[in-house]
Write an enzyme that holds these catalytic residues in place. Sequence first.
Site, short mmCIF file in Angstrom:
data_model
loop_
_atom_site.label_atom_id
_atom_site.label_comp_id
_atom_site.label_asym_id
_atom_site.label_seq_id
_atom_site.Cartn_x
_atom_site.Cartn_y
_atom_site.Cartn_z
CG HIS A 237 43.26 34.48 21.80
ND1 HIS A 237 44.45 33.84 22.05
CD2 HIS A 237 42.80 34.92 23.01
CE1 HIS A 237 44.70 33.89 23.35
NE2 HIS A 237 43.70 34.51 23.95
CE1 TYR A 242 51.38 29.30 15.64
CE2 TYR A 242 50.26 29.55 17.76
CZ TYR A 242 51.42 29.43 17.02
OH TYR A 242 52.62 29.44 17.67
CE1 TYR A 243 44.41 35.85 12.02
CE2 TYR A 243 46.76 35.40 11.94
CZ TYR A 243 45.71 36.24 12.24
OH TYR A 243 45.95 37.48 12.79
CG HIS A 244 43.54 25.38 11.87
ND1 HIS A 244 43.81 24.52 10.82
CD2 HIS A 244 42.58 24.78 12.61
CE1 HIS A 244 43.05 23.45 10.95
NE2 HIS A 244 42.29 23.59 12.04
CG HIS A 246 42.80 27.87 18.08
ND1 HIS A 246 43.34 28.41 16.93
CD2 HIS A 246 43.18 28.68 19.09
CE1 HIS A 246 44.02 29.49 17.24
NE2 HIS A 246 43.94 29.69 18.54
O1 G7M Z 1 46.57 32.98 20.33
P1 G7M Z 1 45.88 31.80 19.78
O2 G7M Z 1 44.40 31.88 19.93
O3 G7M Z 1 46.27 31.49 18.34
O4 G7M Z 1 46.33 30.58 20.69
C1 G7M Z 1 46.98 29.43 20.25
C2 G7M Z 1 47.09 28.47 21.41
O5 G7M Z 1 47.69 27.28 20.97
C3 G7M Z 1 47.94 29.01 22.56
O6 G7M Z 1 47.21 28.94 23.75
C4 G7M Z 1 49.17 28.11 22.55
O7 G7M Z 1 49.70 27.89 23.84
C5 G7M Z 1 48.63 26.84 21.93
N1 G7M Z 1 49.67 26.09 21.22
C6 G7M Z 1 50.57 26.61 20.37
N2 G7M Z 1 51.35 25.61 19.88
C7 G7M Z 1 52.44 25.81 18.94
C8 G7M Z 1 50.92 24.43 20.42
C9 G7M Z 1 51.32 23.07 20.26
O8 G7M Z 1 52.24 22.71 19.52
N3 G7M Z 1 50.60 22.16 20.97
C10 G7M Z 1 49.58 22.51 21.81
N4 G7M Z 1 48.96 21.55 22.47
N5 G7M Z 1 49.18 23.78 21.96
C11 G7M Z 1 49.84 24.74 21.27
#
Ligand code: G7M
Length: 308
Positions: A237, A242-244, A246
């Site tokens: 994305h 979240y700026y870590h 993934h």
């Molecule tokens: O939008 P972005 O690329 O940052 O996506 C972050 C992803 O992390 C989303 O698809 C969320 O559903 C997923 N996610 C967010 N949190 C807070 C958690 C969590 O605590 N555990 C897991 N397994 N996924 C999360």
Amino acid sequence: MVEHDCSDEHGKSGMASLEYILRNFQFERVLSHDTRTKLVYVLGRVEDKPAILSFERMAYDDKLCRELAARTRGLKDAVENNIYGWAEGTVSFEGAPDTHIKSIFPATELHVSKYSEQARLMVVETPALYENITLPYIQQLPAERIQWVRNILDGTSEADRVIYRQEKEFVILPDMKWDGSPESLYWVAIADREDILSLRSLTQEHLGLLKAIRAAACRLAQERYGMTQEQLRLFVHYQPSYYHFHVHITALSFVDAPGVFVGQAHLLDTVINNIEMYNDYYQRATLPFTIGERHPLYALFQDAQSGE
Ligand code: G7M
């Protein structure tokens, strides 16, 4: 203020359990309600602090489909016309869950605006705008925002859900949005390093990591569900929440998976290819993205434009 003693209501991390939040939730207002996906976000208070709950209707379990007719009760407003008929009713399977529930507690202002009904708008981010607006915004975000990521990486949370861990490289686990069915597979791969903030940070130095995530995701989906690489959609994305760094791993059959649209999702294959061609592709590219009008970053871009 008298602190409520809820030591037995809190998990290992000291955070309130979902059960506790549900029992103590004082409803304030609906933040958003998507009637198509049957997903509602509500804002309330627990222990006088903001809490967000989401309720999402789950799909019928395939195994229960044969019993749908027999389980239907209380038909309302039935209409019959020639060979056609329709009505509203209640189908209940005792003990079978029908709603996916999530909580955020305590919720921040950022969470409240993220889940509030709002228009999405297109912002065009040049490298200069990234340096002057987006990067300073990322740098001032509180470190606790990605505590959930650290908990996964160090094994304090969701340890039993981790599907694959490549030491000091990345972990793969179910995304919290996944309902568990292979057709709507939704995993997330999280890099075990904090220096890659987003797509903007990627260079050829990261190709090994990106390719290793791709290979592991494809192998695991094949082993678990017999899915081939052509049945998967791996993407990043921009902007992420979240700026870590993934990577999202989804089944292609999940056609309208959240966040797969143009303006937010960048296919991992394209990302790899772009970096292979130009080491600094993502530092030089203009990256348009869609963003909610209530997102603080949107306000910063607006301020910059009005100051031009
Ligand atoms: O939008 P972005 O690329 O940052 O996506 C972050 C992803 O992390 C989303 O698809 C969320 O559903 C997923 N996610 C967010 N949190 C807070 C958690 C969590 O605590 N555990 C897991 N397994 N996924 C999360």
